[in-house]
Design a protein around this motif. Structure first.
Motif, PDB file in Angstrom:
ATOM      1  N   PHE A 288     108.470 113.714 -19.723  1.00 10.70           N
ATOM      2  CA  PHE A 288     109.286 114.724 -19.049  1.00 10.70           C
ATOM      3  C   PHE A 288     109.807 115.750 -20.053  1.00 10.70           C
ATOM      4  O   PHE A 288     109.692 116.960 -19.848  1.00 10.70           O
ATOM      5  CB  PHE A 288     110.445 114.031 -18.335  1.00 10.70           C
ATOM      6  CG  PHE A 288     111.308 114.954 -17.514  1.00 10.70           C
ATOM      7  CD1 PHE A 288     111.007 115.202 -16.181  1.00 10.70           C
ATOM      8  CD2 PHE A 288     112.423 115.565 -18.059  1.00 10.70           C
ATOM      9  CE1 PHE A 288     111.796 116.052 -15.416  1.00 10.70           C
ATOM     10  CE2 PHE A 288     113.220 116.418 -17.308  1.00 10.70           C
ATOM     11  CZ  PHE A 288     112.910 116.659 -15.979  1.00 10.70           C
ATOM     12  N   ASN A 289     110.370 115.260 -21.149  1.00 10.14           N
ATOM     13  CA  ASN A 289     110.983 116.157 -22.130  1.00 10.14           C
ATOM     14  C   ASN A 289     109.971 117.108 -22.760  1.00 10.14           C
ATOM     15  O   ASN A 289     110.280 118.273 -23.030  1.00 10.14           O
ATOM     16  CB  ASN A 289     111.662 115.342 -23.235  1.00 10.14           C
ATOM     17  CG  ASN A 289     112.875 114.588 -22.733  1.00 10.14           C
ATOM     18  OD1 ASN A 289     113.289 114.750 -21.581  1.00 10.14           O
ATOM     19  ND2 ASN A 289     113.453 113.752 -23.570  1.00 10.14           N
ATOM     20  N   ASN A 290     108.765 116.597 -23.028  1.00  9.01           N
ATOM     21  CA  ASN A 290     107.774 117.434 -23.718  1.00  9.01           C
ATOM     22  C   ASN A 290     107.347 118.641 -22.886  1.00  9.01           C
ATOM     23  O   ASN A 290     106.971 119.675 -23.446  1.00  9.01           O
ATOM     24  CB  ASN A 290     106.554 116.601 -24.100  1.00  9.01           C
ATOM     25  CG  ASN A 290     106.805 115.767 -25.344  1.00  9.01           C
ATOM     26  OD1 ASN A 290     107.833 115.919 -26.002  1.00  9.01           O
ATOM     27  ND2 ASN A 290     105.883 114.885 -25.667  1.00  9.01           N
ATOM     28  N   GLN A 291     107.402 118.523 -21.575  1.00  6.81           N
ATOM     29  CA  GLN A 291     107.070 119.676 -20.746  1.00  6.81           C
ATOM     30  C   GLN A 291     108.155 120.753 -20.850  1.00  6.81           C
ATOM     31  O   GLN A 291     107.889 121.939 -20.655  1.00  6.81           O
ATOM     32  CB  GLN A 291     106.885 119.257 -19.284  1.00  6.81           C
ATOM     33  CG  GLN A 291     105.809 118.202 -19.058  1.00  6.81           C
ATOM     34  CD  GLN A 291     104.513 118.547 -19.765  1.00  6.81           C
ATOM     35  OE1 GLN A 291     103.885 119.551 -19.466  1.00  6.81           O
ATOM     36  NE2 GLN A 291     104.102 117.720 -20.714  1.00  6.81           N
ATOM     37  N   PHE A 292     109.375 120.323 -21.187  1.00  4.36           N
ATOM     38  CA  PHE A 292     110.482 121.273 -21.321  1.00  4.36           C
ATOM     39  C   PHE A 292     110.561 121.874 -22.719  1.00  4.36           C
ATOM     40  O   PHE A 292     111.573 122.467 -23.081  1.00  4.36           O
ATOM     41  CB  PHE A 292     111.806 120.589 -20.943  1.00  4.36           C
ATOM     42  CG  PHE A 292     112.081 120.623 -19.471  1.00  4.36           C
ATOM     43  CD1 PHE A 292     112.863 121.614 -18.913  1.00  4.36           C
ATOM     44  CD2 PHE A 292     111.539 119.665 -18.632  1.00  4.36           C
ATOM     45  CE1 PHE A 292     113.106 121.655 -17.557  1.00  4.36           C
ATOM     46  CE2 PHE A 292     111.776 119.695 -17.263  1.00  4.36           C
ATOM     47  CZ  PHE A 292     112.564 120.695 -16.723  1.00  4.36           C
ATOM     48  N   THR A 293     109.506 121.712 -23.504  1.00  5.57           N
ATOM     49  CA  THR A 293     109.399 122.500 -24.731  1.00  5.57           C
ATOM     50  C   THR A 293     108.988 123.930 -24.418  1.00  5.57           C
ATOM     51  O   THR A 293     109.001 124.799 -25.299  1.00  5.57           O
ATOM     52  CB  THR A 293     108.348 121.896 -25.681  1.00  5.57           C
ATOM     53  OG1 THR A 293     107.089 121.835 -24.995  1.00  5.57           O
ATOM     54  CG2 THR A 293     108.763 120.497 -26.139  1.00  5.57           C
ATOM     55  N   ALA A 427     108.350 117.080 -14.092  1.00  2.46           N
ATOM     56  CA  ALA A 427     108.649 118.282 -14.876  1.00  2.46           C
ATOM     57  C   ALA A 427     107.724 119.427 -14.488  1.00  2.46           C
ATOM     58  O   ALA A 427     108.150 120.593 -14.404  1.00  2.46           O
ATOM     59  CB  ALA A 427     108.518 117.977 -16.375  1.00  2.46           C
ATOM     60  N   ASP A 428     106.449 119.116 -14.225  1.00  4.08           N
ATOM     61  CA  ASP A 428     105.495 120.147 -13.810  1.00  4.08           C
ATOM     62  C   ASP A 428     105.939 120.814 -12.516  1.00  4.08           C
ATOM     63  O   ASP A 428     105.899 122.046 -12.378  1.00  4.08           O
ATOM     64  CB  ASP A 428     104.106 119.526 -13.602  1.00  4.08           C
ATOM     65  CG  ASP A 428     103.385 119.268 -14.916  1.00  4.08           C
ATOM     66  OD1 ASP A 428     104.001 119.468 -15.970  1.00  4.08           O
ATOM     67  OD2 ASP A 428     102.210 118.870 -14.880  1.00  4.08           O
ATOM     68  N   PHE A 450     114.585 125.928 -22.995  1.00  3.26           N
ATOM     69  CA  PHE A 450     113.592 125.182 -23.759  1.00  3.26           C
ATOM     70  C   PHE A 450     114.097 124.856 -25.167  1.00  3.26           C
ATOM     71  O   PHE A 450     113.821 123.772 -25.699  1.00  3.26           O
ATOM     72  CB  PHE A 450     112.287 125.985 -23.843  1.00  3.26           C
ATOM     73  CG  PHE A 450     111.703 126.329 -22.508  1.00  3.26           C
ATOM     74  CD1 PHE A 450     111.662 125.394 -21.484  1.00  3.26           C
ATOM     75  CD2 PHE A 450     111.194 127.604 -22.258  1.00  3.26           C
ATOM     76  CE1 PHE A 450     111.121 125.708 -20.249  1.00  3.26           C
ATOM     77  CE2 PHE A 450     110.653 127.926 -21.031  1.00  3.26           C
ATOM     78  CZ  PHE A 450     110.621 126.982 -20.017  1.00  3.26           C
ATOM     79  N   ILE A 451     114.840 125.770 -25.763  1.00  2.00           N
ATOM     80  CA  ILE A 451     115.384 125.534 -27.103  1.00  2.00           C
ATOM     81  C   ILE A 451     116.362 124.366 -27.086  1.00  2.00           C
ATOM     82  O   ILE A 451     116.255 123.429 -27.894  1.00  2.00           O
ATOM     83  CB  ILE A 451     116.077 126.808 -27.629  1.00  2.00           C
ATOM     84  CG1 ILE A 451     115.050 127.918 -27.855  1.00  2.00           C
ATOM     85  CG2 ILE A 451     116.833 126.517 -28.923  1.00  2.00           C
ATOM     86  CD1 ILE A 451     115.675 129.290 -28.055  1.00  2.00           C
ATOM     87  N   ILE A 459     116.509 114.568 -30.813  1.00  2.00           N
ATOM     88  CA  ILE A 459     117.558 113.560 -31.043  1.00  2.00           C
ATOM     89  C   ILE A 459     117.207 112.260 -30.325  1.00  2.00           C
ATOM     90  O   ILE A 459     117.358 111.157 -30.874  1.00  2.00           O
ATOM     91  CB  ILE A 459     118.920 114.095 -30.565  1.00  2.00           C
ATOM     92  CG1 ILE A 459     119.347 115.292 -31.419  1.00  2.00           C
ATOM     93  CG2 ILE A 459     119.987 112.996 -30.621  1.00  2.00           C
ATOM     94  CD1 ILE A 459     120.570 116.013 -30.908  1.00  2.00           C
ATOM     95  N   PHE A 460     116.697 112.372 -29.098  1.00  8.71           N
ATOM     96  CA  PHE A 460     116.297 111.195 -28.319  1.00  8.71           C
ATOM     97  C   PHE A 460     115.205 110.405 -29.044  1.00  8.71           C
ATOM     98  O   PHE A 460     115.271 109.172 -29.165  1.00  8.71           O
ATOM     99  CB  PHE A 460     115.803 111.643 -26.937  1.00  8.71           C
ATOM    100  CG  PHE A 460     115.206 110.548 -26.103  1.00  8.71           C
ATOM    101  CD1 PHE A 460     116.013 109.665 -25.412  1.00  8.71           C
ATOM    102  CD2 PHE A 460     113.824 110.387 -26.002  1.00  8.71           C
ATOM    103  CE1 PHE A 460     115.470 108.643 -24.641  1.00  8.71           C
ATOM    104  CE2 PHE A 460     113.266 109.384 -25.241  1.00  8.71           C
ATOM    105  CZ  PHE A 460     114.094 108.510 -24.557  1.00  8.71           C
TER     106      PHE A 460
END
Length: 505
Positions: A288-293, A427-428, A450-451, A459-460
């Protein structure tokens, strides 16, 4: 266990099954080119941008992505049951067929309802393949080569994005000739079936996952498959392969005993202990988090961003094609070096790098978007490219699939990976539906999301994601605090005894 270089058969299996990865990413990306073809709007009775009624068109564009992602989420979750019940191999075969049917329905659509149904069916196949392929690759690989082998999923994923981008770029010039033919949008959609059908045609030659065979008590078959996959000149007597078999068998027996005592379904067992809950949470949030990069939005809406930065004509499509092609060598780099430096290290480098690059991008757009400063706008285009290469493709793209596919024990691996992929597609859905409106309304401020999210994700990972490199799938259980029944040395001793008995006989 000693160093084990993958043999030719093992490598061929991993690369061939990744044809499904190419079909998936192609299908996820192709809609971006479809909505750039005037003939598509004419065929579907939609208004183009600037025409009256474009608001209805914008809603349908969001729906095209939304139903596909929703279908993918359902396919990912459903594949957990099919992969355990009918095998990883059979699930891949079925998903490739479903994906092809969906693509055929889309390519032959005569109205919007038919196109939406096709996108939904197509998504079911995509979700299942994206979930099961890296899991299958991990289960047929050796500990030392697993990072490289599963990274082939990322490499072939990049291949699909590149094929879609370049094919749609070529279709642009056919559209510019003023032809009324629907070929410029139907052919690229139909082309998705080619890698899927090639996979389906050659899939009978693929071996079953040896770990799935052990789960079915098909021990002789499992041992034969492991020997074929992992035999090398340095291990002509199959000592290491037999050791691996004993370790898998012992760990599966322990898992089966624990499952019998728990009296719960596989999905509930995923949440029944602290260690499995931790793994499920990690898998979900890593994906999930990687899509929010911001990478998902860039991959799908880069043409819109480049147009906002002053490019026009075929240039946005050309640069978009170059953008996705540039990720291909990055995934190869990841495959070659992720086993040396580790999943945690690569992930942290990628996330921190993206925070820095997007911070500069946001500053450039805040200052120069909509101005006549061509040099500053060109710099903003460069920094958009730097998100994907090097930071996403070199360090994050393949790594996320490697990590999620290997952190779960065999008896709940399909359910665990499915939970991770559910996070991916959730996330998509959020970003693909909201992306165009958010960029149009917030402009450079959208990058602030995204930042901040990428910084929190780093951190996670630092606090909660342990390193798994160089361990067998069974030994990874120890990293999360679970019992390891048979270590490698025990397996080696059993293997040597078994080999001596074979010689005596």
């Amino acid at each position: 266990m000693g160093k084990l270089i993958p043999n030719a058969f093992n490598l061929a299996v991993v690369i061939f099954v990744a044809l499904g990865s190419t079909a998936c990413s192609y299908g996820m990306a192709v809609i971006g080119g479809t909505i750039g073809q005037p003939s598509f709007f004419k065929s579907m009775g939609l208004a183009m941008e600037g025409e009256e009624g474009y608001g209805r068109t914008a809603s349908y564009i969001g729906a095209f992505n939304g139903v596909n992602c929703a279908g993918s989420a359902i396919g990912a979750l459903g594949s957990a049951w099919f992969a355990d019940k009918y095998s990883r191999k059979s699930t891949i075969q079925g998903a490739a067929l479903v994906l092809s049917i969906g693509a055929a329905v889309c390519a032959g659509s005569v109205n919007l309802a038919m196109f939406l149904v096709g996108r939904l069916i197509n998504g079911l196949g995509i979700g299942a393949l994206v979930t099961v392929i890296p899991m299958y690759q991990a289960e047929v690989s050796t500990p030392e080569s697993r990072g490289f082998m599963v990274s082939m999923h990322g490499v072939m994923f990049s291949m699909g994005y590149s094929l879609s981008a370049w094919l749609n770029f070529g279709m642009y010039f056919i559209s510019q000739k003023g032809t009324s033919s629907s070929f410029p949008w139907r052919f690229p959609i139909a082309f998705q079936m080619i890698p899927a059908l090639l996979l389906l045609a050659g899939s009978p030659l693929l071996p079953y996952s040896p770990r799935w065979l052990v789960m079915q008590d098909r021990f002789d078959e499992a041992l034969a498959v492991i020997k074929r996959l992992h035999r090398t000149k340095e291990d002509a007597n199959n000592i290491l392969a037999t050791s691996e078999f004993h370790q898998i068998k012992s760990q599966v027996e322990l898992s089966r005993h624990q499952a019998a005592n728990s009296n719960s379904s596989s999905l509930l067992r995923l949440l029944s202990t602290p260690s499995t809950r931790k793994r499920a949470i990690i898998a979900f949030f890593v994906m999930f988090n990687n899509q929010f990069t911001g990478i998902l939005v860039l991959n799908n809406y880069l043409v819109l961003l480049l147009s906002a930065l002053g490019l026009s004509g075929y240039l946005p499509l050309l640069l978009s094609a170059i953008y996705v092609l540039a990720t291909f060598p990055g995934n190869i780099f990841c495959g070659l070096y992720v086993e040396r430096f580790g999943r945690r290290t690569f992930t942290l480098i990628g996330l921190v790098g993206i925070v820095v690059v997007l911070s500069v991008e946001a500053a450039l757009q805040a200052q120069f978007l909509g101005t006549s400063n061509r040099a500053a706008q060109n710099a903003a285009i460069v920094f958009l490219f730097l998100v994907a290469t090097p930071f996403w493709s070199f360090f994050l793209d393949a790594t996320q699939f490697i990590y999620v596919s290997e952190i779960f024990p065999t008896h709940i691996r399909s359910q665990g990976v499915a939970v991770g992929m559910a996070g991916y597609y959730l996330a998509d859905i959020i970003l693909l539906c909201a992306g165009p409106t958010a960029f149009n309304t917030l402009q450079w401020r959208f990058f602030l999301l995204f930042i901040c999210y990428s910084a929190c994700s780093a951190i996670f990972v630092y606090l909660y994601c342990p390193e798994t490199k160089g361990r067998s799938l069974e030994e990874i259980n120890e990293v999360f605090g679970d019992q390891l029944v048979a270590n490698v040395e025990d397996g080696d001793k059993k293997s040597e005894v078994a080999h001596e008995e074979e010689l005596r006989n």
